[in-house]
Motif scaffolding. Structure first.
Motif, PDB file in Angstrom:
ATOM      1  N   ILE A   1      69.610 -23.421   5.844  1.00  0.00           N
ATOM      2  CA  ILE A   1      69.838 -22.499   6.965  1.00  0.00           C
ATOM      3  C   ILE A   1      69.478 -21.074   6.547  1.00  0.00           C
ATOM      4  CG2 ILE A   1      71.614 -21.460   8.423  1.00  0.00           C
ATOM      5  CD1 ILE A   1      73.049 -24.156   8.410  1.00  0.00           C
ATOM      6  N   TYR A   2      69.888 -20.701   5.344  1.00  0.00           N
ATOM      7  CA  TYR A   2      69.587 -19.352   4.843  1.00  0.00           C
ATOM      8  C   TYR A   2      68.079 -19.123   4.762  1.00  0.00           C
ATOM      9  CZ  TYR A   2      68.886 -15.655   1.407  1.00  0.00           C
ATOM     10  OH  TYR A   2      68.451 -14.528   0.757  1.00  0.00           O
ATOM     11  N   LEU A   3      67.365 -20.036   4.132  1.00  0.00           N
ATOM     12  CA  LEU A   3      65.918 -19.876   3.969  1.00  0.00           C
ATOM     13  C   LEU A   3      65.207 -19.901   5.312  1.00  0.00           C
ATOM     14  CD1 LEU A   3      65.345 -22.121   0.826  1.00  0.00           C
ATOM     15  CD2 LEU A   3      65.229 -19.625   0.934  1.00  0.00           C
ATOM     16  N   GLY A   4      65.679 -20.747   6.216  1.00  0.00           N
ATOM     17  CA  GLY A   4      65.067 -20.814   7.544  1.00  0.00           C
ATOM     18  C   GLY A   4      65.207 -19.506   8.299  1.00  0.00           C
ATOM     19  N   LEU A   5      66.395 -18.902   8.252  1.00  0.00           N
ATOM     20  CA  LEU A   5      66.619 -17.637   8.949  1.00  0.00           C
ATOM     21  C   LEU A   5      65.920 -16.479   8.239  1.00  0.00           C
ATOM     22  CD1 LEU A   5      70.412 -17.985   9.865  1.00  0.00           C
ATOM     23  CD2 LEU A   5      68.445 -18.270  11.375  1.00  0.00           C
ATOM     24  N   LEU A   6      65.947 -16.478   6.904  1.00  0.00           N
ATOM     25  CA  LEU A   6      65.344 -15.378   6.151  1.00  0.00           C
ATOM     26  C   LEU A   6      63.839 -15.306   6.370  1.00  0.00           C
ATOM     27  CD1 LEU A   6      65.879 -13.108   4.039  1.00  0.00           C
ATOM     28  CD2 LEU A   6      65.325 -14.803   2.272  1.00  0.00           C
ATOM     29  N   TYR A   7      63.173 -16.460   6.360  1.00  0.00           N
ATOM     30  CA  TYR A   7      61.714 -16.482   6.476  1.00  0.00           C
ATOM     31  C   TYR A   7      61.225 -16.778   7.889  1.00  0.00           C
ATOM     32  CZ  TYR A   7      61.347 -16.371   1.382  1.00  0.00           C
ATOM     33  OH  TYR A   7      61.416 -16.004   0.063  1.00  0.00           O
ATOM     34  N   GLY A   8      62.087 -17.315   8.745  1.00  0.00           N
ATOM     35  CA  GLY A   8      61.625 -17.763  10.057  1.00  0.00           C
ATOM     36  C   GLY A   8      61.866 -16.804  11.198  1.00  0.00           C
ATOM     37  N   LEU A   9      62.838 -15.912  11.102  1.00  0.00           N
ATOM     38  CA  LEU A   9      63.150 -15.021  12.214  1.00  0.00           C
ATOM     39  C   LEU A   9      62.114 -13.905  12.340  1.00  0.00           C
ATOM     40  CD1 LEU A   9      67.038 -14.547  12.087  1.00  0.00           C
ATOM     41  CD2 LEU A   9      65.702 -15.924  13.677  1.00  0.00           C
ATOM     42  N   TYR A  10      61.762 -13.608  13.576  1.00  0.00           N
ATOM     43  CA  TYR A  10      60.850 -12.499  13.863  1.00  0.00           C
ATOM     44  C   TYR A  10      61.651 -11.213  13.953  1.00  0.00           C
ATOM     45  CZ  TYR A  10      57.592  -9.518  16.426  1.00  0.00           C
ATOM     46  OH  TYR A  10      56.789  -8.480  16.811  1.00  0.00           O
ATOM     47  N   VAL A  11      61.211 -10.178  13.250  1.00  0.00           N
ATOM     48  CA  VAL A  11      61.906  -8.888  13.235  1.00  0.00           C
ATOM     49  C   VAL A  11      61.056  -7.878  14.000  1.00  0.00           C
ATOM     50  CG1 VAL A  11      62.888  -7.054  11.797  1.00  0.00           C
ATOM     51  CG2 VAL A  11      62.904  -9.431  10.980  1.00  0.00           C
ATOM     52  N   PRO A  12      61.516  -7.443  15.187  1.00  0.00           N
ATOM     53  CA  PRO A  12      60.749  -6.457  15.960  1.00  0.00           C
ATOM     54  C   PRO A  12      60.995  -5.033  15.441  1.00  0.00           C
ATOM     55  CG  PRO A  12      62.745  -7.034  17.133  1.00  0.00           C
ATOM     56  CD  PRO A  12      62.735  -7.879  15.871  1.00  0.00           C
ATOM     57  N   ASP A  13      60.290  -4.073  16.045  1.00  0.00           N
ATOM     58  CA  ASP A  13      60.569  -2.666  15.744  1.00  0.00           C
ATOM     59  C   ASP A  13      62.007  -2.347  16.157  1.00  0.00           C
ATOM     60  OD1 ASP A  13      57.920  -2.674  15.106  1.00  0.00           O
ATOM     61  OD2 ASP A  13      57.269  -1.553  16.879  1.00  0.00           O
ATOM     62  N   TRP A  14      62.618  -1.406  15.447  1.00  0.00           N
ATOM     63  CA  TRP A  14      63.994  -1.046  15.772  1.00  0.00           C
ATOM     64  C   TRP A  14      64.243   0.437  15.530  1.00  0.00           C
ATOM     65  CZ3 TRP A  14      67.225   0.205  11.434  1.00  0.00           C
ATOM     66  CH2 TRP A  14      66.680  -0.118  10.190  1.00  0.00           C
ATOM     67  N   GLN A  15      65.286   0.958  16.187  1.00  0.00           N
ATOM     68  CA  GLN A  15      65.615   2.367  16.112  1.00  0.00           C
ATOM     69  C   GLN A  15      67.056   2.561  15.648  1.00  0.00           C
ATOM     70  OE1 GLN A  15      64.792   3.850  20.087  1.00  0.00           O
ATOM     71  NE2 GLN A  15      62.737   4.503  19.489  1.00  0.00           N
ATOM     72  N   PHE A  16      67.324   3.735  15.135  1.00  0.00           N
ATOM     73  CA  PHE A  16      68.692   4.100  14.751  1.00  0.00           C
ATOM     74  C   PHE A  16      68.834   5.606  14.801  1.00  0.00           C
ATOM     75  CE2 PHE A  16      66.152   4.185  10.944  1.00  0.00           C
ATOM     76  CZ  PHE A  16      66.632   5.242  10.197  1.00  0.00           C
ATOM     77  N   LYS A  17      70.074   6.064  14.841  1.00  0.00           N
ATOM     78  CA  LYS A  17      70.371   7.485  14.945  1.00  0.00           C
ATOM     79  C   LYS A  17      70.944   8.007  13.636  1.00  0.00           C
ATOM     80  CE  LYS A  17      71.615   6.987  19.849  1.00  0.00           C
ATOM     81  NZ  LYS A  17      72.714   7.160  20.846  1.00  0.00           N
ATOM     82  N   VAL A  18      70.608   9.239  13.313  1.00  0.00           N
ATOM     83  CA  VAL A  18      71.137   9.911  12.134  1.00  0.00           C
ATOM     84  C   VAL A  18      71.766  11.225  12.580  1.00  0.00           C
ATOM     85  CG1 VAL A  18      70.615  10.984   9.910  1.00  0.00           C
ATOM     86  CG2 VAL A  18      69.462   8.867  10.588  1.00  0.00           C
ATOM     87  N   PRO A  19      73.066  11.432  12.329  1.00  0.00           N
ATOM     88  CA  PRO A  19      73.698  12.695  12.735  1.00  0.00           C
ATOM     89  C   PRO A  19      73.039  13.891  12.058  1.00  0.00           C
ATOM     90  CG  PRO A  19      75.333  11.051  12.112  1.00  0.00           C
ATOM     91  CD  PRO A  19      74.003  10.505  11.700  1.00  0.00           C
ATOM     92  N   GLN A  20      72.933  14.972  12.787  1.00  0.00           N
ATOM     93  CA  GLN A  20      72.364  16.207  12.277  1.00  0.00           C
ATOM     94  C   GLN A  20      73.476  17.188  11.899  1.00  0.00           C
ATOM     95  OE1 GLN A  20      68.777  16.593  11.957  1.00  0.00           O
ATOM     96  NE2 GLN A  20      69.248  14.409  12.158  1.00  0.00           N
ATOM     97  N   PRO A  21      73.214  18.084  10.963  1.00  0.00           N
ATOM     98  CA  PRO A  21      74.220  19.095  10.615  1.00  0.00           C
ATOM     99  C   PRO A  21      74.624  19.891  11.840  1.00  0.00           C
ATOM    100  CG  PRO A  21      72.416  19.123   9.039  1.00  0.00           C
ATOM    101  CD  PRO A  21      71.997  18.225  10.158  1.00  0.00           C
ATOM    102  N   PRO A  22      75.917  20.184  12.013  1.00  0.00           N
ATOM    103  CA  PRO A  22      76.373  20.912  13.200  1.00  0.00           C
ATOM    104  C   PRO A  22      75.732  22.296  13.282  1.00  0.00           C
ATOM    105  CG  PRO A  22      78.098  20.802  11.529  1.00  0.00           C
ATOM    106  CD  PRO A  22      77.006  19.893  11.078  1.00  0.00           C
TER     107      PRO A  22
END
Length: 422
Positions: free
Chosen positions: A181-202
């Motif tokens: 299951i681990y190897l199947g998910l690690l090598y088989g899943l498609y990973v799309p582009d993704w975004q995240f936020k980073v806080p800025q100094p106040p």
């Protein structure tokens, strides 16, 4: 017997009075647990040394052996605790309660509630609490191993020694299934582009919508094992939420992320260098469970085999076998990676735990050199207490709370100034 929790998830129960002379406590297991705890403390405070700190991504350093050692010990403990189980439902309930206590304690200690050495405040925003960590991973490995030990059917035969694999065949099926299951998910899943936020100094010039920067990581791949686009990180982002992941991943120490002059991530670094990542994540926990189940096999040898030399012979052959298999996997392209807990990493570190336990068993239980290891044995018997008060900085924070006139004038500050910054 009192129901309590140790750092390895379970504790070897004291034998009944009439059996204590013939079935003594396995002292080497306590020594091994204490050694692992001492190693964890050492790498926490000596993490600036390259060969000691966690490997930034691929490869194995000294710190990368700590977690597999604890999981391996947990597996051995499960075999000793549940070697005679008659009331399966009640025993399963107690095991789940024990694992839940350990998991919740891990959330409290590593979820962000305690802010660290440089802050005198505490508390955590529920929207940003870290759900997974060291104790949580041990709890997951422990409960899976415990339920397998309690409920898996046994296959009995007349030949006792060669039937350990056959007797516990179902548990090896679980190890194989988890690995697939681990190897199947690690090598088989498609990973799309993704975004995240980073806080800025106040800043007074920033509007509420500009208080954070949005980064985009370009992926669109399948089977990638790099820090940016692996499926383990994607699963954690979807299942746990990116706000609940570890905010200071070790891959920030990679040369591509870390500016050699100022030793920190800069705007010129790739976008993923700013992203959080959970090293004790969901997918990698599958291989952590496998480590615990292999440790369970070593515990079965303790229970089923009476002769010390036969035990050592079995452990050594098995350790050499899985070490060689792990090396083979690394040579054919499966890297040694603690953050992903790859199969090759699991096999090599588990084999290393097996070699270490063999050495300690020979020295402590067979040769009786307990006078040289009594401190580690004591640490192993009180591992959870020491973990709470030392490795989670509670003891250090408590000492730091006593200062002279100004908070900076405390014992911890002086020790750091003398021995670290001199």
């Amino acid at each position: 017997m009192a129901d309590y929790v140790s750092l390895s998830g379970g504790e070897e129960p004291p034998p009944p009075p009439q059996q204590r002379s013939s079935k003594p406590r396995i002292a080497s297991l306590d020594v091994f647990r204490g050694l692992s705890l001492a190693l964890m403390t050492f790498v926490d405070y000596a993490g600036s040394v390259a060969v000691v700190a966690h490997s930034p991504w691929n490869g194995v350093h000294l710190a990368d052996f700590v977690m597999p050692f604890f999981l391996f010990i947990a597996g051995i403990s499960v075999a000793l605790v549940y070697k005679n189980t008659s009331r399966r439902s009640l025993t399963s309930y107690k095991a789940m309660v024990r694992a839940l206590k350990l998991f919740l304690l891990g959330v409290l200690l590593q979820g962000g509630y305690f802010h660290g050495l440089n802050s005198f405040s505490y508390g955590v925003d529920i929207e940003k609490i870290r759900w997974l960590g060291i104790l949580q991973r041990i709890a997951i490995g422990y409960i899976v191993a415990a339920l397998c030990e309690i409920w898996s059917p046994r296959v009995f035969s007349r030949d006792a020694r060669c039937n350990l694999f056959k007797k516990f065949f179902f548990q090896w099926v679980i190890v194989l299934l988890i690995s697939c299951i681990y190897l199947g998910l690690l090598y088989g899943l498609y990973v799309p582009d993704w975004q995240f936020k980073v806080p800025q100094p106040p800043s007074s010039d920033l509007s509420p919508n500009e208080s954070y920067a949005i980064y985009t990581v370009k992926c669109g791949v399948r089977g990638a094992l790099g820090p940016a686009c692996n499926s383990a990180g994607m699963i954690d982002r979807y299942a746990l939420g990116i706000e609940h992941l570890y905010m200071k991943p070790v891959y920030r120490n990679l040369q591509i992320c870390n500016n050699s002059k100022i030793l920190q991530v800069t705007e010129s670094s790739p976008s993923w260098c700013w992203a959080p990542f959970e090293p004790e994540g969901i997918l990698s926990s599958l291989m952590a469970v496998a480590t615990c189940l292999i440790g369970l096999h070593y515990g079965h040898v303790l229970v089923e085999v009476e002769d010390d030399k036969d035990r050592l012979h079995h452990w050594l052959i098995f350790s050499v076998g899985i070490f060689a298999f792990g090396m083979l996997l690394s040579f054919i392209g499966i890297p040694l990676n603690k953050s992903l807990y790859t199969t090759s990493y699991m096999l090599i570190t588990t084999a290393s735990a097996g070699f270490t336990f063999c050495a300690l068993y020979y020295l402590v239980d067979m040769r009786g050199f307990r006078c040289l290891t009594f401190i580690l044995e004591w640490m192993g018997r009180h591992s959870l207490m020491i973990f709470i008060f030392v490795t989670s900085n509670i003891a250090v924070i408590g000492i730091q709370g006593f200062y002279w006139k100004h908070p900076e004038n405390n014992i911890i500050h002086w020790i750091v100034a003398i021995f670290v910054h001199k």
